[in-house]
Design an enzyme around this catalytic site. Structure first.
Site, short mmCIF file in Angstrom:
data_model
loop_
_atom_site.label_atom_id
_atom_site.label_comp_id
_atom_site.label_asym_id
_atom_site.label_seq_id
_atom_site.Cartn_x
_atom_site.Cartn_y
_atom_site.Cartn_z
N GLY A 169 0.81 -1.21 0.00
CA GLY A 169 0.00 0.00 0.00
C GLY A 169 0.84 1.26 0.00
CE1 TYR A 170 0.81 7.38 2.71
CE2 TYR A 170 2.94 7.58 1.64
CZ TYR A 170 1.89 8.14 2.33
OH TYR A 170 1.92 9.48 2.63
CD GLU A 216 3.17 6.94 -12.16
OE1 GLU A 216 2.19 7.40 -11.54
OE2 GLU A 216 3.05 6.36 -13.26
CG HIS A 231 3.19 0.60 -5.45
ND1 HIS A 231 3.38 1.64 -4.59
CD2 HIS A 231 3.80 -0.47 -4.88
CE1 HIS A 231 4.06 1.24 -3.53
NE2 HIS A 231 4.34 -0.04 -3.69
CD GLN A 276 7.41 -7.74 3.82
OE1 GLN A 276 6.57 -8.49 3.34
NE2 GLN A 276 8.05 -6.85 3.06
CD GLN A 288 10.12 -7.95 -2.42
OE1 GLN A 288 9.95 -7.83 -1.23
NE2 GLN A 288 9.48 -7.18 -3.29
CG MET A 292 9.04 7.15 -7.45
SD MET A 292 7.43 7.35 -8.19
CE MET A 292 7.76 8.77 -9.22
CB SER A 293 10.85 4.10 -1.61
OG SER A 293 10.61 3.53 -0.33
CB SER A 294 5.81 3.40 0.66
OG SER A 294 5.20 2.77 -0.43
O1 PAF Z 1 7.74 -5.29 -2.06
C1 PAF Z 1 6.81 -5.25 -1.23
O2 PAF Z 1 6.05 -4.27 -1.15
C2 PAF Z 1 6.62 -6.42 -0.28
O3 PAF Z 1 7.83 -6.95 0.12
C3 PAF Z 1 5.68 -7.52 -0.86
C4 PAF Z 1 6.29 -8.17 -2.09
C5 PAF Z 1 4.34 -6.92 -1.19
C6 PAF Z 1 5.48 -8.62 0.20
O4 PAF Z 1 4.91 -8.12 1.35
#
Ligand code: PAF
Length: 278
Positions: free
Chosen positions: A28-29, A32, A34, A58, A150, A181-183
């Site tokens: 969420g949050y 661009e 996403h 996590q 990841q 970009m990052s939340s």
């Molecule tokens: O990249 C992320 O936002 C998270 O690590 C994910 C892949 C949604 C898993 O919670």
């Protein structure tokens, strides 16, 4: 746009149409970056689902789980405007009910870098993504290249567990001044935000040196370090030049494509970024 809250509801949505389904897992949050993943999924699949779940497993005990930014109303508006078909919004109690005890560990590629800096992080990521995949049964799943490790962990998990899902990596989306970009960028003070583009400038300087033929791993890491150290608000957490595939740290000369990745701290905020060198 359908809003779904349980794995059963998401699975029923998926099985209601035999066509292809794209899936964009998020916390969420939305920004661009996403939305770029969602648009690509919409272009490549009959239907697209996006999940929004700030996954507690996590986050480490001293990390930002409780203060991770959230704005569900805005997220839903953006996804509706983008034309997404379904949003999956599970609660922590739905994902991890009492008695929950099963976790997914991907060896090897989970080690080093963020795996060392955030013990247990990739176990939480792999676990939640497998659960999301099981409920959604997507044809394709979309992930940003910013979270380079990841992406490799999830690619490995998908291969190793024979999941019939195509993992689609998508390029990093940057602000006009180069900041990825990052939340979490919302945590930066105005002064830190103004200083943060030093990261991409340093990565680009290393890429230019690589293009000019430099292959000495220490020289490339030192070049990036020197650029970042020139910015007083920035503190280097780590700088890595690793094999692009295995993420093993390169000693001596790079002879294969490499991933130059780093975490730089501005105050308590860790900014992650990378550039692929090939
Ligand atoms: O990249 C992320 O936002 C998270 O690590 C994910 C892949 C949604 C898993 O919670």
């Amino acid at each position: 746009m359908e809003i779904l809250h349980t794995p059963a509801a998401l699975r029923a949505w998926r099985r209601s149409d035999p066509g292809s389904a794209g899936f964009v897992p998020t916390m969420g949050y939305l920004h661009e970056g996403h939305l770029t993943l969602a648009r690509r999924s919409l272009a490549e699949n009959a239907r697209t689902a996006v999940s929004i779940f700030v996954n507690p497993t996590q986050f480490g005990p001293n990390e930002d789980f409780t203060r991770y930014p959230r704005d569900e109303e805005r997220d839903l508006r953006l996804l509706r405007e983008a034309g997404v078909h379904a949003v999956y919004f599970p609660t922590p109690a739905t994902m991890y009910p009492e008695g929950y005890q099963t976790y997914v560990t991907v060896d090897g590629v989970s080690r080093g870098l963020e795996g060392d800096a955030r013990p247990g992080h990739f176990r939480g990521v792999a676990t939640v993504v497998l659960k999301l995949f099981n409920a959604c049964e997507p044809t394709r799943a979309y992930f940003g290249r910013k979270d380079a490790q990841q992406l490799r962990v999830l690619r490995r998990m998908t291969i190793d567990l024979d999941l019939p899902i195509e993992i689609v990596p998508c390029d990093i989306v940057r602000e006009a001044d180069g900041l990825a970009m990052s939340s979490r960028n919302v945590y930066l003070t105005p002064e830190q935000r103004a200083a943060a583009p030093v990261i991409y400038r340093a990565l680009r300087a290393a890429r230019d040196r690589w293009s000019a033929g430099e292959r000495d791993a220490s020289a490339l890491r030192e070049l990036v370090a020197a650029r970042i150290q020139a910015e007083p608000l920035a503190a280097i957490d780590y700088i890595s030049l690793a094999d692009d595939d295995t993420l093993e740290e390169i000693e001596g000369r790079a002879v294969r494509p490499a991933l130059l990745s780093l975490v730089v701290k501005f105050g308590a905020t860790r900014l992650l970024d990378n550039i692929e060198l090939d």
